[in-house]
Design a protein around this motif. Structure first.
Motif, PDB file in Angstrom:
ATOM      1  N   GLY A  43     -74.083 -58.934  50.619  1.00 20.66           N
ATOM      2  CA  GLY A  43     -72.838 -59.051  51.383  1.00 20.66           C
ATOM      3  C   GLY A  43     -72.525 -60.494  51.755  1.00 20.66           C
ATOM      4  O   GLY A  43     -71.379 -60.928  51.685  1.00 20.66           O
ATOM      5  N   VAL A  70     -71.451 -52.047  49.911  1.00 20.89           N
ATOM      6  CA  VAL A  70     -71.001 -53.424  50.144  1.00 20.89           C
ATOM      7  C   VAL A  70     -69.786 -53.757  49.289  1.00 20.89           C
ATOM      8  O   VAL A  70     -68.889 -54.467  49.726  1.00 20.89           O
ATOM      9  CB  VAL A  70     -72.146 -54.434  49.866  1.00 20.89           C
ATOM     10  CG1 VAL A  70     -71.652 -55.862  49.908  1.00 20.89           C
ATOM     11  CG2 VAL A  70     -73.271 -54.239  50.860  1.00 20.89           C
ATOM     12  N   ALA A 129     -78.635 -55.163  50.855  1.00 21.76           N
ATOM     13  CA  ALA A 129     -77.172 -55.105  50.963  1.00 21.76           C
ATOM     14  C   ALA A 129     -76.647 -56.240  51.834  1.00 21.76           C
ATOM     15  O   ALA A 129     -75.595 -56.817  51.546  1.00 21.76           O
ATOM     16  CB  ALA A 129     -76.750 -53.750  51.537  1.00 21.76           C
ATOM     17  N   SER A 130     -77.379 -56.576  52.875  1.00 18.91           N
ATOM     18  CA  SER A 130     -76.972 -57.672  53.753  1.00 18.91           C
ATOM     19  C   SER A 130     -76.952 -59.003  53.004  1.00 18.91           C
ATOM     20  O   SER A 130     -76.011 -59.789  53.122  1.00 18.91           O
ATOM     21  CB  SER A 130     -77.925 -57.742  54.954  1.00 18.91           C
ATOM     22  OG  SER A 130     -77.563 -58.787  55.808  1.00 18.91           O
ATOM     23  N   ALA A 142     -76.863 -48.665  48.781  1.00 17.29           N
ATOM     24  CA  ALA A 142     -76.535 -49.658  49.804  1.00 17.29           C
ATOM     25  C   ALA A 142     -75.665 -50.774  49.227  1.00 17.29           C
ATOM     26  O   ALA A 142     -74.732 -51.253  49.877  1.00 17.29           O
ATOM     27  CB  ALA A 142     -77.815 -50.241  50.405  1.00 17.29           C
ATOM     28  N   VAL A 143     -75.946 -51.162  47.995  1.00 19.73           N
ATOM     29  CA  VAL A 143     -75.136 -52.200  47.339  1.00 19.73           C
ATOM     30  C   VAL A 143     -73.742 -51.668  47.048  1.00 19.73           C
ATOM     31  O   VAL A 143     -72.750 -52.378  47.221  1.00 19.73           O
ATOM     32  CB  VAL A 143     -75.840 -52.696  46.055  1.00 19.73           C
ATOM     33  CG1 VAL A 143     -74.915 -53.538  45.203  1.00 19.73           C
ATOM     34  CG2 VAL A 143     -77.095 -53.478  46.428  1.00 19.73           C
ATOM     35  N   ARG A 144     -73.639 -50.406  46.645  1.00 22.26           N
ATOM     36  CA  ARG A 144     -72.317 -49.811  46.381  1.00 22.26           C
ATOM     37  C   ARG A 144     -71.455 -49.794  47.635  1.00 22.26           C
ATOM     38  O   ARG A 144     -70.240 -49.931  47.555  1.00 22.26           O
ATOM     39  CB  ARG A 144     -72.474 -48.395  45.841  1.00 22.26           C
ATOM     40  CG  ARG A 144     -72.818 -48.369  44.393  1.00 22.26           C
ATOM     41  CD  ARG A 144     -72.524 -47.004  43.754  1.00 22.26           C
ATOM     42  NE  ARG A 144     -72.796 -47.101  42.337  1.00 22.26           N
ATOM     43  CZ  ARG A 144     -73.868 -46.600  41.752  1.00 22.26           C
ATOM     44  NH1 ARG A 144     -74.757 -45.942  42.460  1.00 22.26           N
ATOM     45  NH2 ARG A 144     -74.046 -46.736  40.461  1.00 22.26           N
TER      46      ARG A 144
END
Length: 151
Positions: free
Chosen positions: A97, A67, A93-94, A63-65
């Protein structure tokens, strides 16, 4: 305490203490939310904490990737069957972000027990307020405590 010392304490020492205290007092068989640490340092994002499984850890990293492709990701999340992530991969991730969207390149966040403790270096107090509001809006269920330093 200087910002680099607070970052070290917030990112490494506090989570290790929380993990050790949490395992000493948790009833056996109960899966509790653990902790998640994410730090943004210029072009690197460091992820640390505990996940209930390797799959849960990978979900957060993936999820981080999504972003950011511009940052190197250092994954130090430890799969631990006695704890789960304190937020979903989408929430992690939010939050990240929001930090990246506001151009913050020196940030540390620790999510534990329904609270995000954040420290950052921002350009000015106005941007600090905007970042604070955006973090609260990103995951409304988290209580946000921040210590922002402006240049």
């Amino acid at each position: 305490m200087q910002l680099p010392q607070r970052v070290f304490v917030g990112a490494l020492v506090v989570p290790m203490l929380l993990a050790s205290v949490g395992t000493a007092f948790r009833p056996s068989g109960e899966i509790e939310p653990g902790h998640l640490v994410f730090a943004v340092r210029s072009s690197e994002i460091v992820l640390a904490g505990t996940a209930g499984s390797a799959h849960e850890r990978q979900e957060v990293v993936d999820a981080v990737r999504v972003v950011t492709a511009a940052h190197r990701i250092t994954d130090m999340i430890t799969p631990y069957a006695g704890e789960r992530m304190p937020v979903t991969a989408a929430d992690a991730a939010s939050l990240l972000g929001v930090v990246l969207d506001h151009g913050v390149t020196d940030f540390t966040g620790v999510v534990h027990k329904g609270r995000l403790t954040a420290s950052a270096r921002v350009a000015d107090p106005e941007r600090a307020g905007v970042l604070s509001d955006a973090l609260r809006a990103a995951v409304p269920d988290l209580r946000v405590d921040e210590d922002f330093t402006s240049d």
